[in-house]
Scaffold this motif. Structure first.
Motif, PDB file in Angstrom:
ATOM      1  N   HIS A 187       9.870 -34.685  29.187  1.00 44.83           N
ATOM      2  CA  HIS A 187       9.073 -34.917  30.396  1.00 44.83           C
ATOM      3  C   HIS A 187       9.818 -35.913  31.265  1.00 44.83           C
ATOM      4  O   HIS A 187      10.159 -37.009  30.814  1.00 44.83           O
ATOM      5  CB  HIS A 187       7.698 -35.459  30.019  1.00 44.83           C
ATOM      6  CG  HIS A 187       6.941 -36.045  31.167  1.00 44.83           C
ATOM      7  ND1 HIS A 187       6.556 -35.305  32.269  1.00 44.83           N
ATOM      8  CD2 HIS A 187       6.515 -37.316  31.407  1.00 44.83           C
ATOM      9  CE1 HIS A 187       5.918 -36.088  33.123  1.00 44.83           C
ATOM     10  NE2 HIS A 187       5.884 -37.320  32.629  1.00 44.83           N
ATOM     11  N   TRP A 208       2.990 -32.146  33.343  1.00 44.24           N
ATOM     12  CA  TRP A 208       2.661 -32.017  31.915  1.00 44.24           C
ATOM     13  C   TRP A 208       1.262 -31.445  31.696  1.00 44.24           C
ATOM     14  O   TRP A 208       0.983 -30.844  30.655  1.00 44.24           O
ATOM     15  CB  TRP A 208       2.809 -33.366  31.205  1.00 44.24           C
ATOM     16  CG  TRP A 208       1.979 -34.482  31.767  1.00 44.24           C
ATOM     17  CD1 TRP A 208       2.377 -35.444  32.640  1.00 44.24           C
ATOM     18  CD2 TRP A 208       0.600 -34.767  31.481  1.00 44.24           C
ATOM     19  NE1 TRP A 208       1.351 -36.308  32.924  1.00 44.24           N
ATOM     20  CE2 TRP A 208       0.242 -35.920  32.225  1.00 44.24           C
ATOM     21  CE3 TRP A 208      -0.364 -34.171  30.674  1.00 44.24           C
ATOM     22  CZ2 TRP A 208      -1.025 -36.485  32.188  1.00 44.24           C
ATOM     23  CZ3 TRP A 208      -1.636 -34.719  30.635  1.00 44.24           C
ATOM     24  CH2 TRP A 208      -1.956 -35.864  31.381  1.00 44.24           C
ATOM     25  N   SER A 263       6.282 -31.809  20.362  1.00 40.90           N
ATOM     26  CA  SER A 263       6.774 -33.156  20.667  1.00 40.90           C
ATOM     27  C   SER A 263       7.113 -33.242  22.150  1.00 40.90           C
ATOM     28  O   SER A 263       7.652 -32.293  22.726  1.00 40.90           O
ATOM     29  CB  SER A 263       8.033 -33.489  19.853  1.00 40.90           C
ATOM     30  OG  SER A 263       7.782 -33.445  18.470  1.00 40.90           O
ATOM     31  N   VAL A 264       6.817 -34.402  22.748  1.00 38.70           N
ATOM     32  CA  VAL A 264       7.182 -34.665  24.142  1.00 38.70           C
ATOM     33  C   VAL A 264       7.973 -35.967  24.180  1.00 38.70           C
ATOM     34  O   VAL A 264       7.466 -37.029  23.816  1.00 38.70           O
ATOM     35  CB  VAL A 264       5.946 -34.800  25.052  1.00 38.70           C
ATOM     36  CG1 VAL A 264       6.376 -35.087  26.484  1.00 38.70           C
ATOM     37  CG2 VAL A 264       5.093 -33.544  24.994  1.00 38.70           C
ATOM     38  N   VAL A 310       9.428 -38.765  26.399  1.00 40.09           N
ATOM     39  CA  VAL A 310       9.077 -39.266  27.728  1.00 40.09           C
ATOM     40  C   VAL A 310      10.279 -39.946  28.373  1.00 40.09           C
ATOM     41  O   VAL A 310      10.673 -41.038  27.975  1.00 40.09           O
ATOM     42  CB  VAL A 310       7.887 -40.235  27.647  1.00 40.09           C
ATOM     43  CG1 VAL A 310       7.543 -40.770  29.035  1.00 40.09           C
ATOM     44  CG2 VAL A 310       6.673 -39.541  27.029  1.00 40.09           C
ATOM     45  N   TYR A 320       5.977 -44.730  31.517  1.00 41.13           N
ATOM     46  CA  TYR A 320       4.914 -44.516  30.541  1.00 41.13           C
ATOM     47  C   TYR A 320       3.610 -44.143  31.231  1.00 41.13           C
ATOM     48  O   TYR A 320       3.182 -44.790  32.183  1.00 41.13           O
ATOM     49  CB  TYR A 320       4.721 -45.781  29.707  1.00 41.13           C
ATOM     50  CG  TYR A 320       3.569 -45.701  28.735  1.00 41.13           C
ATOM     51  CD1 TYR A 320       3.568 -44.769  27.705  1.00 41.13           C
ATOM     52  CD2 TYR A 320       2.471 -46.568  28.855  1.00 41.13           C
ATOM     53  CE1 TYR A 320       2.508 -44.699  26.805  1.00 41.13           C
ATOM     54  CE2 TYR A 320       1.420 -46.507  27.960  1.00 41.13           C
ATOM     55  CZ  TYR A 320       1.438 -45.569  26.939  1.00 41.13           C
ATOM     56  OH  TYR A 320       0.392 -45.504  26.052  1.00 41.13           O
ATOM     57  N   LEU A 359      -0.948 -39.164  29.601  1.00 42.68           N
ATOM     58  CA  LEU A 359      -0.140 -38.165  28.902  1.00 42.68           C
ATOM     59  C   LEU A 359      -0.235 -38.373  27.396  1.00 42.68           C
ATOM     60  O   LEU A 359      -0.408 -37.416  26.637  1.00 42.68           O
ATOM     61  CB  LEU A 359       1.318 -38.244  29.358  1.00 42.68           C
ATOM     62  CG  LEU A 359       2.359 -37.504  28.510  1.00 42.68           C
ATOM     63  CD1 LEU A 359       2.047 -36.016  28.395  1.00 42.68           C
ATOM     64  CD2 LEU A 359       3.758 -37.704  29.089  1.00 42.68           C
ATOM     65  N   MET A 360      -0.115 -39.619  26.954  1.00 41.88           N
ATOM     66  CA  MET A 360      -0.199 -39.907  25.521  1.00 41.88           C
ATOM     67  C   MET A 360      -1.531 -39.433  24.951  1.00 41.88           C
ATOM     68  O   MET A 360      -1.577 -38.749  23.922  1.00 41.88           O
ATOM     69  CB  MET A 360      -0.004 -41.404  25.279  1.00 41.88           C
ATOM     70  CG  MET A 360      -0.047 -41.837  23.814  1.00 41.88           C
ATOM     71  SD  MET A 360      -1.731 -42.143  23.184  1.00 41.88           S
ATOM     72  CE  MET A 360      -2.207 -43.579  24.176  1.00 41.88           C
ATOM     73  N   ALA A 382      -1.658 -35.508  24.984  1.00 38.11           N
ATOM     74  CA  ALA A 382      -0.783 -34.916  23.971  1.00 38.11           C
ATOM     75  C   ALA A 382      -1.380 -35.082  22.579  1.00 38.11           C
ATOM     76  O   ALA A 382      -1.384 -34.142  21.768  1.00 38.11           O
ATOM     77  CB  ALA A 382       0.605 -35.545  24.043  1.00 38.11           C
ATOM     78  N   VAL A 392       4.311 -37.947  20.964  1.00 47.42           N
ATOM     79  CA  VAL A 392       4.879 -38.485  22.194  1.00 47.42           C
ATOM     80  C   VAL A 392       5.931 -39.515  21.783  1.00 47.42           C
ATOM     81  O   VAL A 392       5.651 -40.415  20.981  1.00 47.42           O
ATOM     82  CB  VAL A 392       3.804 -39.132  23.086  1.00 47.42           C
ATOM     83  CG1 VAL A 392       4.411 -39.555  24.413  1.00 47.42           C
ATOM     84  CG2 VAL A 392       2.655 -38.170  23.317  1.00 47.42           C
ATOM     85  N   MET A 409       2.896 -44.684  20.545  1.00 47.53           N
ATOM     86  CA  MET A 409       3.847 -43.576  20.492  1.00 47.53           C
ATOM     87  C   MET A 409       4.098 -43.155  19.045  1.00 47.53           C
ATOM     88  O   MET A 409       3.740 -43.859  18.094  1.00 47.53           O
ATOM     89  CB  MET A 409       5.154 -43.974  21.175  1.00 47.53           C
ATOM     90  CG  MET A 409       4.994 -44.445  22.611  1.00 47.53           C
ATOM     91  SD  MET A 409       4.578 -43.117  23.755  1.00 47.53           S
ATOM     92  CE  MET A 409       6.121 -42.916  24.603  1.00 47.53           C
TER      93      MET A 409
END
Length: 358
Positions: free
Chosen positions: A42, A48, A58-59, A61, A65, A69-70, A73, A80, A113
């Motif tokens: 990403h 996203w 898996s992403v 980043v 941050y 998104l976290m 996901a 992440v 994360m």
């Protein structure tokens, strides 16, 4: 006074109360490992939200941050990952390595994360202090993350071939042994052009597959390899364009090679799809490189040639992933498709995601 203060301190919410997710349970690290990895980078914005989350595992980043998104996901069961990059000369000293790793572990914990993707990409020659330090960095990072964040993932990005591409002469088998897997960047394969200085595919089929065979020949388990494919292409200005569609390039040297893809400009797949139909040639197919391309003229009358990957070329490589038993597939990067509401763009985007699992 002191008993009251102690009571107040005891009533301070635990660290989990700082979780930015509406549901605090979403701040728990993802520990499940999917059988097939779909690894997404990403790089920017909010695209996203439109990823095919039925596939994503898996992403990584590579953008500022984004706690949203976290949380999202994690709600989809996807990891992440932090981006990890450090000048190799800075990690020759073991103390410097330890400090850097500790900082990354703390950052990963504070952002909830699930690991780190090490993206070094610097020239390193064999048997140098940097050569050994890089392997040590990967091992020590993996050990620290696995210890401090149980179930976390540590991955390392490598060029399309282990044969000193771009002077990245790493200890590939050693690095593969000590991390969870390698993300093989099977793109920018014209970064060093040693033959004729002409435009070519970003990720030519036979060359791409030869890279994996070379990794496996080093006794690297195929399950330690994730194939990276490009969701972008290169737009080259042609000094000359032959009848055989050979586009002669300006000579732009790179790390010892006389020519390179630096003669072109990277272009997203979404942009390419808006241009290809109105080009001089429309979509053409190179049978040898198994890649699409087209030619067009700009407003100044200069001829261009654009090489890219599309569902056809990606599906061929994805079939190899399945046949050879690789760990999975992924792309640079997830934000290069057109996620607008335009029906044509929506179909193109859906087709690109589907090509990952033909």
């Amino acid at each position: 006074m002191w008993p009251l203060l102690l009571l107040l301190l005891l009533e301070v919410p635990p660290c989990s109360a700082l979780c930015p997710c509406q549901d605090p349970a979403l701040c728990a690290q993802i520990t499940d490992t999917k059988e097939f990895e779909v690894f997404v980078f990403h790089s920017r914005g909010k695209n996203w939200k439109s990823y095919d989350w039925s596939q994503v595992s898996s992403v990584a980043v590579f953008a500022p941050y984004d706690p949203e998104l976290m949380c999202y996901a994690h709600s989809k069961g996807a990891r992440v990952l932090l981006k990890g990059d450090v000048p190799v000369k800075n990690i020759v000293d073991p103390k410097e390595r330890t400090t850097w790793i500790a900082q990354k572990v703390d950052l990963a914990k504070s952002q909830y994360m699930d690991g780190i993707n090490l993206d070094i990409e610097q020239p390193v020659l064999k048997q140098t202090p940097e050569y050994y330090a890089l392997t040590a960095l990967v091992q020590e990072t993996t050990e620290a993350f696995h210890r401090e964040i149980p179930g976390s993932q540590v991955t390392f990005d490598v060029a399309w071939s282990p044969n000193c591409v771009d002077l990245r002469c790493y200890n590939y088998s050693g690095i593969a042994d000590v991390c969870d897997f390698l993300f093989v960047m099977s793109y920018d394969e014209q970064s060093q052009i040693w033959t004729e200085c002409i435009a070519g595919a970003n990720s030519p089929y036979n060359q791409t597959l030869s890279g994996y065979e070379d990794f496996i020949h080093l006794n690297i388990d195929p399950k330690k390899l994730v194939m990276g494919i490009p969701w972008y292409g290169y737009d080259y200005v042609c000094l000359a364009l032959s009848e055989g569609n050979n586009c002669t390039l300006h000579k732009v040297p790179f790390r010892g090679a006389p020519c390179s893809d630096a003669a072109g400009q990277q272009v997203s797949y979404g942009t390419i799809m808006k241009q290809v139909d109105s080009s001089i040639t429309g979509r053409l197919w190179d049978k040898t490189q198994k890649s699409p391309f087209y030619n067009y003229k700009d407003k100044q009358g200069k001829l261009h040639q654009v090489w890219y990957d599309d569902p056809q070329s990606i599906s061929l490589k994805a079939a190899y992933v399945k046949e050879r038993g690789l760990r999975g597939i992924g792309m640079w990067n997830g934000d290069l498709l057109d996620y607008s509401t335009d029906p044509v763009a929506q179909q193109q985007t859906e087709d690109m995601w589907r090509a990952l699992r033909p």
